[in-house]
Design a protein around this motif. Structure first.
Motif, PDB file in Angstrom:
ATOM      1  N   GLY A  11       0.827  -1.203   0.000  1.00 23.38           N
ATOM      2  CA  GLY A  11       0.000   0.000   0.000  1.00 23.38           C
ATOM      3  C   GLY A  11       0.858   1.247   0.000  1.00 23.38           C
ATOM      4  N   PRO A  12       0.245   2.435   0.162  1.00 27.96           N
ATOM      5  CA  PRO A  12       1.018   3.676   0.215  1.00 27.96           C
ATOM      6  C   PRO A  12       2.044   3.618   1.344  1.00 27.96           C
ATOM      7  CG  PRO A  12      -1.354   4.135   0.128  1.00 27.96           C
ATOM      8  CD  PRO A  12      -1.206   2.662   0.346  1.00 27.96           C
ATOM      9  N   TYR A  13       3.175   4.284   1.142  1.00 21.35           N
ATOM     10  CA  TYR A  13       4.167   4.359   2.217  1.00 21.35           C
ATOM     11  C   TYR A  13       3.489   4.936   3.452  1.00 21.35           C
ATOM     12  CZ  TYR A  13       7.181   4.279  -1.935  1.00 21.35           C
ATOM     13  OH  TYR A  13       7.766   3.963  -3.123  1.00 21.35           O
ATOM     14  N   LYS A  14       3.781   4.345   4.618  1.00 18.41           N
ATOM     15  CA  LYS A  14       3.148   4.804   5.857  1.00 18.41           C
ATOM     16  C   LYS A  14       4.175   4.737   6.983  1.00 18.41           C
ATOM     17  CE  LYS A  14      -0.461   6.226   8.141  1.00 18.41           C
ATOM     18  NZ  LYS A  14       0.405   7.275   8.723  1.00 18.41           N
ATOM     19  N   GLY A  15       4.318   5.834   7.691  1.00 14.13           N
ATOM     20  CA  GLY A  15       5.260   5.890   8.797  1.00 14.13           C
ATOM     21  C   GLY A  15       5.440   7.326   9.238  1.00 14.13           C
ATOM     22  N   GLY A  16       5.926   7.512  10.442  1.00 15.63           N
ATOM     23  CA  GLY A  16       5.934   8.827  11.065  1.00 15.63           C
ATOM     24  C   GLY A  16       7.020   9.764  10.580  1.00 15.63           C
ATOM     25  N   LEU A  17       6.895  11.014  11.038  1.00 19.44           N
ATOM     26  CA  LEU A  17       7.908  12.042  10.873  1.00 19.44           C
ATOM     27  C   LEU A  17       8.474  12.348  12.260  1.00 19.44           C
ATOM     28  CD1 LEU A  17       5.950  14.473   8.531  1.00 19.44           C
ATOM     29  CD2 LEU A  17       7.813  12.944   7.850  1.00 19.44           C
ATOM     30  N   ARG A  18       9.797  12.364  12.365  1.00 18.68           N
ATOM     31  CA  ARG A  18      10.467  12.614  13.648  1.00 18.68           C
ATOM     32  C   ARG A  18      11.261  13.908  13.551  1.00 18.68           C
ATOM     33  NH1 ARG A  18      13.865   7.997  16.840  1.00 18.68           N
ATOM     34  NH2 ARG A  18      11.731   7.182  16.867  1.00 18.68           N
ATOM     35  N   PHE A  19      11.000  14.839  14.464  1.00 19.34           N
ATOM     36  CA  PHE A  19      11.782  16.074  14.565  1.00 19.34           C
ATOM     37  C   PHE A  19      12.626  15.987  15.834  1.00 19.34           C
ATOM     38  CE2 PHE A  19       8.387  18.890  12.234  1.00 19.34           C
ATOM     39  CZ  PHE A  19       8.663  18.222  11.043  1.00 19.34           C
ATOM     40  N   HIS A  20      13.911  15.762  15.664  1.00 23.97           N
ATOM     41  CA  HIS A  20      14.802  15.595  16.821  1.00 23.97           C
ATOM     42  C   HIS A  20      16.241  15.791  16.341  1.00 23.97           C
ATOM     43  CE1 HIS A  20      16.884  13.592  20.207  1.00 23.97           C
ATOM     44  NE2 HIS A  20      15.812  13.922  20.901  1.00 23.97           N
ATOM     45  N   PRO A  21      17.114  16.390  17.163  1.00 24.65           N
ATOM     46  CA  PRO A  21      18.499  16.622  16.722  1.00 24.65           C
ATOM     47  C   PRO A  21      19.246  15.361  16.304  1.00 24.65           C
ATOM     48  CG  PRO A  21      18.050  17.780  18.780  1.00 24.65           C
ATOM     49  CD  PRO A  21      16.852  16.921  18.507  1.00 24.65           C
ATOM     50  N   SER A  22      18.824  14.203  16.819  1.00 21.48           N
ATOM     51  CA  SER A  22      19.534  12.950  16.514  1.00 21.48           C
ATOM     52  C   SER A  22      19.169  12.365  15.156  1.00 21.48           C
ATOM     53  CB  SER A  22      19.229  11.903  17.591  1.00 21.48           C
ATOM     54  OG  SER A  22      17.849  11.527  17.536  1.00 21.48           O
ATOM     55  N   VAL A  23      18.193  12.941  14.480  1.00 24.68           N
ATOM     56  CA  VAL A  23      17.712  12.346  13.228  1.00 24.68           C
ATOM     57  C   VAL A  23      18.816  12.348  12.172  1.00 24.68           C
ATOM     58  CG1 VAL A  23      16.193  12.779  11.249  1.00 24.68           C
ATOM     59  CG2 VAL A  23      15.249  12.770  13.558  1.00 24.68           C
ATOM     60  N   ASN A  24      19.036  11.169  11.600  1.00 24.07           N
ATOM     61  CA  ASN A  24      19.939  11.023  10.454  1.00 24.07           C
ATOM     62  C   ASN A  24      19.421   9.891   9.585  1.00 24.07           C
ATOM     63  OD1 ASN A  24      20.885   8.493  11.511  1.00 24.07           O
ATOM     64  ND2 ASN A  24      22.322   9.597  12.831  1.00 24.07           N
ATOM     65  N   LEU A  25      20.095   9.645   8.482  1.00 27.63           N
ATOM     66  CA  LEU A  25      19.595   8.661   7.526  1.00 27.63           C
ATOM     67  C   LEU A  25      19.602   7.252   8.091  1.00 27.63           C
ATOM     68  CD1 LEU A  25      18.354   8.706   4.762  1.00 27.63           C
ATOM     69  CD2 LEU A  25      20.628   8.396   3.766  1.00 27.63           C
ATOM     70  N   SER A  26      20.594   6.915   8.900  1.00 27.36           N
ATOM     71  CA  SER A  26      20.653   5.574   9.481  1.00 27.36           C
ATOM     72  C   SER A  26      19.444   5.307  10.367  1.00 27.36           C
ATOM     73  CB  SER A  26      21.938   5.404  10.292  1.00 27.36           C
ATOM     74  OG  SER A  26      21.948   4.155  10.966  1.00 27.36           O
ATOM     75  N   ILE A  27      19.110   6.265  11.229  1.00 21.21           N
ATOM     76  CA  ILE A  27      17.968   6.091  12.130  1.00 21.21           C
ATOM     77  C   ILE A  27      16.671   5.996  11.330  1.00 21.21           C
ATOM     78  CG2 ILE A  27      16.555   7.320  13.844  1.00 21.21           C
ATOM     79  CD1 ILE A  27      19.174   8.188  15.185  1.00 21.21           C
ATOM     80  N   LEU A  28      16.522   6.830  10.318  1.00 23.19           N
ATOM     81  CA  LEU A  28      15.279   6.799   9.537  1.00 23.19           C
ATOM     82  C   LEU A  28      15.179   5.531   8.690  1.00 23.19           C
ATOM     83  CD1 LEU A  28      14.915  10.543   8.492  1.00 23.19           C
ATOM     84  CD2 LEU A  28      13.799   9.322  10.361  1.00 23.19           C
ATOM     85  N   LYS A  29      16.304   5.026   8.201  1.00 26.31           N
ATOM     86  CA  LYS A  29      16.269   3.761   7.461  1.00 26.31           C
ATOM     87  C   LYS A  29      15.907   2.601   8.390  1.00 26.31           C
ATOM     88  CE  LYS A  29      19.192   2.611   4.277  1.00 26.31           C
ATOM     89  NZ  LYS A  29      20.477   2.341   3.581  1.00 26.31           N
ATOM     90  N   PHE A  30      16.466   2.600   9.595  1.00 20.26           N
ATOM     91  CA  PHE A  30      16.099   1.556  10.563  1.00 20.26           C
ATOM     92  C   PHE A  30      14.608   1.620  10.874  1.00 20.26           C
ATOM     93  CE2 PHE A  30      15.710   2.963  15.172  1.00 20.26           C
ATOM     94  CZ  PHE A  30      14.879   1.931  15.590  1.00 20.26           C
ATOM     95  N   LEU A  31      14.099   2.818  11.132  1.00 17.54           N
ATOM     96  CA  LEU A  31      12.679   2.963  11.460  1.00 17.54           C
ATOM     97  C   LEU A  31      11.794   2.584  10.270  1.00 17.54           C
ATOM     98  CD1 LEU A  31      12.919   6.326  13.435  1.00 17.54           C
ATOM     99  CD2 LEU A  31      12.327   4.094  14.408  1.00 17.54           C
ATOM    100  N   GLY A  32      12.197   2.997   9.074  1.00 24.09           N
ATOM    101  CA  GLY A  32      11.418   2.663   7.879  1.00 24.09           C
ATOM    102  C   GLY A  32      11.424   1.175   7.589  1.00 24.09           C
ATOM    103  N   PHE A  33      12.574   0.522   7.795  1.00 28.18           N
ATOM    104  CA  PHE A  33      12.685  -0.915   7.572  1.00 28.18           C
ATOM    105  C   PHE A  33      11.783  -1.670   8.539  1.00 28.18           C
ATOM    106  CE2 PHE A  33      15.198  -4.961   7.979  1.00 28.18           C
ATOM    107  CZ  PHE A  33      15.091  -5.367   6.657  1.00 28.18           C
ATOM    108  N   GLU A  34      11.835  -1.302   9.823  1.00 30.22           N
ATOM    109  CA  GLU A  34      10.940  -1.906  10.808  1.00 30.22           C
ATOM    110  C   GLU A  34       9.478  -1.669  10.444  1.00 30.22           C
ATOM    111  OE1 GLU A  34      11.774  -2.986  14.614  1.00 30.22           O
ATOM    112  OE2 GLU A  34      13.115  -3.948  13.177  1.00 30.22           O
ATOM    113  N   GLN A  35       9.205  -0.470   9.920  1.00 29.62           N
ATOM    114  CA  GLN A  35       7.828  -0.083   9.620  1.00 29.62           C
ATOM    115  C   GLN A  35       7.211  -0.969   8.540  1.00 29.62           C
ATOM    116  OE1 GLN A  35       6.816   3.056  11.362  1.00 29.62           O
ATOM    117  NE2 GLN A  35       4.851   2.060  11.094  1.00 29.62           N
TER     118      GLN A  35
END
Length: 465
Positions: free
Chosen positions: A75-99
């Motif tokens: 289905g359509p991509y679904k997952g949150g937006l995080r606003f935090h100083p720690s945000v980087n591509l590794s963290i977002l890829k981990f979260l997206g993969f889990e999602q």
């Protein structure tokens, strides 16, 4: 994975999934699924952009914005937006993969994605936050849509930020559609959405307790240690209290608030902490000299103690249930063993990847080797999917231009959590041979169930062959 730049969080998430698939009989029964894992581990699209905005002093500020559109097979991509100083591509890829696999376990038609920015809402005025959200959505709007990609909130993105972003999307695109979830109730939001992750986590653990005890036990009388003090932790605590459990801790990034009182936290005290978070204050401020008079009355130092710079796991005495609800890797190997020594029987993640791999290994080893005194661990992708599940229900309500009652949404949430538990349970029995007397691995079962559903859809659509 060796040819990738260093992305420790994503690599941890990938290895956690891959290792459970390798250690099951899945690849023996379906060797072709190795191809699917290789393809699924690479995002379909990664969008990175700059966000330039002006602070209240009239000075220019710039942040990095991201959207990882990982997999759209279901289905359509679904997952949150995080606003935090720690945000980087590794963290977002981990979260997206889990999602991806979390969304698959909901049974709803949702793909997996994640996004955000290294912007810190703390210490910013409403006007500065509005300006940032306008700048962020001005770029993101060209990449999302109700049938393409439907973001939601995450850390640092509350209904306030969702509102600012939705308003800018509507102006740019000149259309009202369910492009974001977590909206206000008067303009397309769903009842139970704020409570959903915390409530769903507790509903899931309820099934764990009932299955492990063969129906003889409930939450009643159980001591529950919870980390975090945001949305997930608050509503998990309230549901535990409602079901007869005793909540003995909450925490934030600065330390832990612990009680040894037999009654634990009360609903009024949880509401006091919720008000504190809305005011963007730390838990430590409860006992400070300039603390709010109401909270000074509500939280007596004879009942509570605040311990700075620690997580709660090793400071609560005897405990039956542990619910990490703050952020990733918040239970270490040492803390996992400490929880076991304190008598914990059930661990379920309200946060994503809340336990280190070392902690998971300890929980799983204890589950396998202690048939009559097992620790049962549930991963976030199965136990905390209630939030995205109700986001999916919000999408359905928006598409049909209707609203379901609180009771209807809660009933659907309970059904989804039951299905997630049973799916992981039965899949583990099918692909992991450990004997009838051992509690099935919910890690392996949930990983395999989510992966198989996504991989089959990808094959049907020609993503691998």
């Amino acid at each position: 994975m060796s040819n990738l730049p260093s992305e420790p969080e994503f690599e941890q998430a990938y290895k956690e999934l891959a290792s459970t698939l390798e250690n099951s009989t899945l690849f023996q029964q379906h060797p072709e699924y190795r191809k699917a894992l290789k393809i699924a581990s690479i995002p379909e699209r990664v969008i990175q952009f700059r966000v330039v905005w002006e602070d209240d002093k009239g000075e220019l500020q710039v942040n990095r914005g991201y959207r990882v559109q990982f997999n759209s097979a279901l289905g359509p991509y679904k997952g949150g937006l995080r606003f935090h100083p720690s945000v980087n591509l590794s963290i977002l890829k981990f979260l997206g993969f889990e999602q991806i696999f979390k969304n698959a376990l909901t049974g709803l038609n949702m793909g997996g994605g994640k996004g955000g920015a290294d912007f810190d809402p703390k210490g910013k005025s409403d006007n500065e936050i509005r300006k940032f959200c306008v700048g962020f959505m001005t770029e993101l709007s060209r990449h999302i849509g109700a049938d393409t990609d439907v973001p939601a909130g995450d850390i640092g993105v509350s209904p306030r930020e969702i509102g600012f972003m939705f308003g800018q999307y509507k102006k740019i695109r000149n259309q009202w559609e369910g492009v974001l979830t977590g909206k206000g109730l008067s303009w397309g939001g769903s009842l139970i959405r704020p409570e959903a992750t915390g409530f769903g986590l507790v509903y899931y653990v309820q099934h764990m307790i009932q299955h492990a005890s063969k129906g003889s036990e409930t939450f009643a009388g159980k001591r529950v240690v919870i980390s975090g003090s945001g949305n997930v932790a608050q509503y998990a605590a309230l549901k535990v209290i409602e079901l007869g459990g005793t909540v003995v801790s909450l925490s934030d990034s600065q330390g832990s608030l612990i009680t040894e009182s037999p009654e634990g936290f009360t609903p009024a005290e949880i509401e006091g902490i919720a008000a504190l978070k809305v005011a963007r204050k730390q838990l430590s401020s409860i006992f400070s000299a300039d603390a709010d008079a109401h909270n000074n009355t509500l939280f007596s130092q004879s009942k509570f103690k605040y311990i700075p710079n620690v997580r709660p796991w090793l400071h609560v005495g005897k405990v039956d249930v542990a619910l990490p609800c703050a952020t990733q890797n918040e239970i270490s190997s040492e803390e996992a063993q400490g929880l076991i020594d304190a008598g914990v029987k059930y661990v379920a993640e309200g946060s994503n990847m809340g336990s280190t791999q070392g902690a998971i290994d300890i929980f799983e080893a204890h589950r396998e080797s202690n048939k009559n005194n097992s620790i049962w661990y549930a991963p976030g992708k199965a136990a905390n999917l209630g939030g995205v599940a109700v986001s999916g229900l919000e999408m359905a309500q928006n598409s049909a231009r209707l609203n379901w009652t609180r009771e209807e949404v809660d009933r659907k949430l309970q059904d989804i959590m039951k299905s997630s538990f049973e799916n992981g349970l039965e899949t583990a029995k099918r692909f992991v041979s450990e004997g009838e007397e051992v509690l099935p691995s919910l890690v392996a079962g949930s990983n395999i169930a989510g992966f198989m559903k996504v991989a089959a859809a990808m094959k049907d659509q020609g993503d691998w062959w």
